[in-house]
Design a protein around this motif. Structure first.
Motif, mmCIF file in Angstrom:
data_model
loop_
_atom_site.group_PDB
_atom_site.id
_atom_site.type_symbol
_atom_site.label_atom_id
_atom_site.label_comp_id
_atom_site.label_asym_id
_atom_site.label_seq_id
_atom_site.Cartn_x
_atom_site.Cartn_y
_atom_site.Cartn_z
ATOM 1 N N GLY A 183 0.817 -1.213 0.000
ATOM 2 C CA GLY A 183 0.000 0.000 0.000
ATOM 3 C C GLY A 183 0.848 1.258 0.000
ATOM 4 O O GLY A 183 0.529 2.240 -0.687
ATOM 5 N N ALA A 184 1.927 1.243 0.765
ATOM 6 C CA ALA A 184 2.825 2.395 0.817
ATOM 7 C C ALA A 184 3.471 2.635 -0.545
ATOM 8 O O ALA A 184 3.645 3.784 -0.979
ATOM 9 C CB ALA A 184 3.883 2.194 1.890
ATOM 10 N N LYS A 185 3.815 1.559 -1.236
ATOM 11 C CA LYS A 185 4.393 1.707 -2.581
ATOM 12 C C LYS A 185 3.368 2.307 -3.545
ATOM 13 O O LYS A 185 3.700 3.164 -4.361
ATOM 14 C CB LYS A 185 4.880 0.350 -3.112
ATOM 15 C CG LYS A 185 6.125 -0.128 -2.443
ATOM 16 C CD LYS A 185 6.546 -1.464 -3.021
ATOM 17 C CE LYS A 185 7.775 -1.953 -2.301
ATOM 18 N NZ LYS A 185 8.750 -2.535 -3.188
ATOM 19 N N ILE A 186 2.146 1.855 -3.439
ATOM 20 C CA ILE A 186 1.089 2.391 -4.305
ATOM 21 C C ILE A 186 0.902 3.876 -4.028
ATOM 22 O O ILE A 186 0.836 4.690 -4.955
ATOM 23 C CB ILE A 186 -0.223 1.596 -4.119
ATOM 24 C CG1 ILE A 186 -0.048 0.187 -4.695
ATOM 25 C CG2 ILE A 186 -1.395 2.325 -4.782
ATOM 26 C CD1 ILE A 186 -1.143 -0.797 -4.310
ATOM 27 N N ALA A 187 0.859 4.254 -2.745
ATOM 28 C CA ALA A 187 0.719 5.668 -2.387
ATOM 29 C C ALA A 187 1.910 6.475 -2.906
ATOM 30 O O ALA A 187 1.743 7.595 -3.410
ATOM 31 C CB ALA A 187 0.594 5.815 -0.877
ATOM 32 N N TYR A 188 3.099 5.923 -2.805
ATOM 33 C CA TYR A 188 4.316 6.595 -3.280
ATOM 34 C C TYR A 188 4.235 6.865 -4.779
ATOM 35 O O TYR A 188 4.443 7.996 -5.233
ATOM 36 C CB TYR A 188 5.534 5.739 -2.939
ATOM 37 C CG TYR A 188 6.817 6.231 -3.540
ATOM 38 C CD1 TYR A 188 7.482 7.330 -3.002
ATOM 39 C CD2 TYR A 188 7.384 5.588 -4.647
ATOM 40 C CE1 TYR A 188 8.672 7.783 -3.555
ATOM 41 C CE2 TYR A 188 8.567 6.035 -5.193
ATOM 42 C CZ TYR A 188 9.204 7.135 -4.644
ATOM 43 O OH TYR A 188 10.382 7.580 -5.208
ATOM 44 N N PHE A 189 3.933 5.834 -5.555
ATOM 45 C CA PHE A 189 3.870 6.006 -7.011
ATOM 46 C C PHE A 189 2.697 6.893 -7.427
ATOM 47 O O PHE A 189 2.796 7.644 -8.397
ATOM 48 C CB PHE A 189 3.838 4.653 -7.727
ATOM 49 C CG PHE A 189 5.171 3.957 -7.713
ATOM 50 C CD1 PHE A 189 6.246 4.484 -8.399
ATOM 51 C CD2 PHE A 189 5.350 2.785 -7.002
ATOM 52 C CE1 PHE A 189 7.489 3.857 -8.379
ATOM 53 C CE2 PHE A 189 6.581 2.148 -6.969
ATOM 54 C CZ PHE A 189 7.662 2.685 -7.660
ATOM 55 N N ARG A 190 1.604 6.833 -6.682
ATOM 56 C CA ARG A 190 0.470 7.714 -6.974
ATOM 57 C C ARG A 190 0.874 9.168 -6.750
ATOM 58 O O ARG A 190 0.579 10.044 -7.567
ATOM 59 C CB ARG A 190 -0.729 7.347 -6.077
ATOM 60 C CG ARG A 190 -1.942 8.255 -6.300
ATOM 61 C CD ARG A 190 -3.077 7.940 -5.347
ATOM 62 N NE ARG A 190 -2.732 8.013 -3.945
ATOM 63 C CZ ARG A 190 -2.548 9.151 -3.269
ATOM 64 N NH1 ARG A 190 -2.645 10.329 -3.877
ATOM 65 N NH2 ARG A 190 -2.242 9.116 -1.977
ATOM 66 N N THR A 191 1.570 9.415 -5.650
ATOM 67 C CA THR A 191 2.027 10.773 -5.349
ATOM 68 C C THR A 191 3.014 11.256 -6.407
ATOM 69 O O THR A 191 2.928 12.406 -6.854
ATOM 70 C CB THR A 191 2.670 10.813 -3.944
ATOM 71 O OG1 THR A 191 1.695 10.374 -2.990
ATOM 72 C CG2 THR A 191 3.115 12.221 -3.585
ATOM 73 N N LEU A 192 3.931 10.397 -6.810
ATOM 74 C CA LEU A 192 4.875 10.761 -7.876
ATOM 75 C C LEU A 192 4.154 11.105 -9.178
ATOM 76 O O LEU A 192 4.584 12.005 -9.907
ATOM 77 C CB LEU A 192 5.866 9.626 -8.150
ATOM 78 C CG LEU A 192 7.009 9.441 -7.177
ATOM 79 C CD1 LEU A 192 7.890 8.278 -7.624
ATOM 80 C CD2 LEU A 192 7.843 10.701 -7.040
ATOM 81 N N ALA A 193 3.063 10.396 -9.435
ATOM 82 C CA ALA A 193 2.289 10.647 -10.653
ATOM 83 C C ALA A 193 1.458 11.923 -10.539
ATOM 84 O O ALA A 193 0.891 12.398 -11.526
ATOM 85 C CB ALA A 193 1.380 9.453 -10.958
ATOM 86 N N GLY A 194 1.362 12.451 -9.317
ATOM 87 C CA GLY A 194 0.614 13.688 -9.105
ATOM 88 C C GLY A 194 -0.891 13.529 -9.210
ATOM 89 O O GLY A 194 -1.597 14.449 -9.617
ATOM 90 N N ILE A 195 -1.385 12.355 -8.819
ATOM 91 C CA ILE A 195 -2.835 12.134 -8.880
ATOM 92 C C ILE A 195 -3.386 11.857 -7.483
ATOM 93 O O ILE A 195 -2.686 11.369 -6.601
ATOM 94 C CB ILE A 195 -3.225 11.005 -9.854
ATOM 95 C CG1 ILE A 195 -2.645 9.666 -9.430
ATOM 96 C CG2 ILE A 195 -2.812 11.344 -11.276
ATOM 97 C CD1 ILE A 195 -3.144 8.499 -10.259
#
Length: 93
Positions: A14-26
């Motif tokens: 879940g933390a990885k998903i949140a990290y990549f989502r944040t990087l994607a700016g969404i």
């Protein structure tokens, strides 16, 4: 390696998903739209509390929505793996 606690693995995922989502700016809401789900579900996934399981099709959808290779979500380094063997306290469940 000892007993692996699924809750710890799901939290790390879940933390990885949140990290990549944040990087994607969404936002969580935007990710939810992209995977045909709800913001609440995305929040639970990112917290590692989504029904104690996460399906492969859902992970594929998330990876596609974030434009990342699925392996980036599923690869855990040695430091992350060391956390799998620790005991979860009652406060963490």
């Amino acid at each position: 390696m000892g007993h692996t606690e699924p809750k710890i693995v799901l939290r790390q995922l879940g933390a990885k998903i949140a990290y990549f989502r944040t990087l994607a700016g969404i936002s969580q809401s935007e990710l939810a739209k992209r995977i045909n789900s709800t913001q609440s579900t995305v929040s639970k996934i990112e917290c590692g509390s989504y029904n104690d399981s996460l399906s492969i099709p859902m992970l594929v959808s998330i990876a596609n929505a974030l434009n990342v290779d699925l392996s980036l979500l599923l690869h855990f380094n040695d430091f992350e793996k060391k956390m799998w063997d620790r005991t979860i306290t009652a406060n963490e469940i």
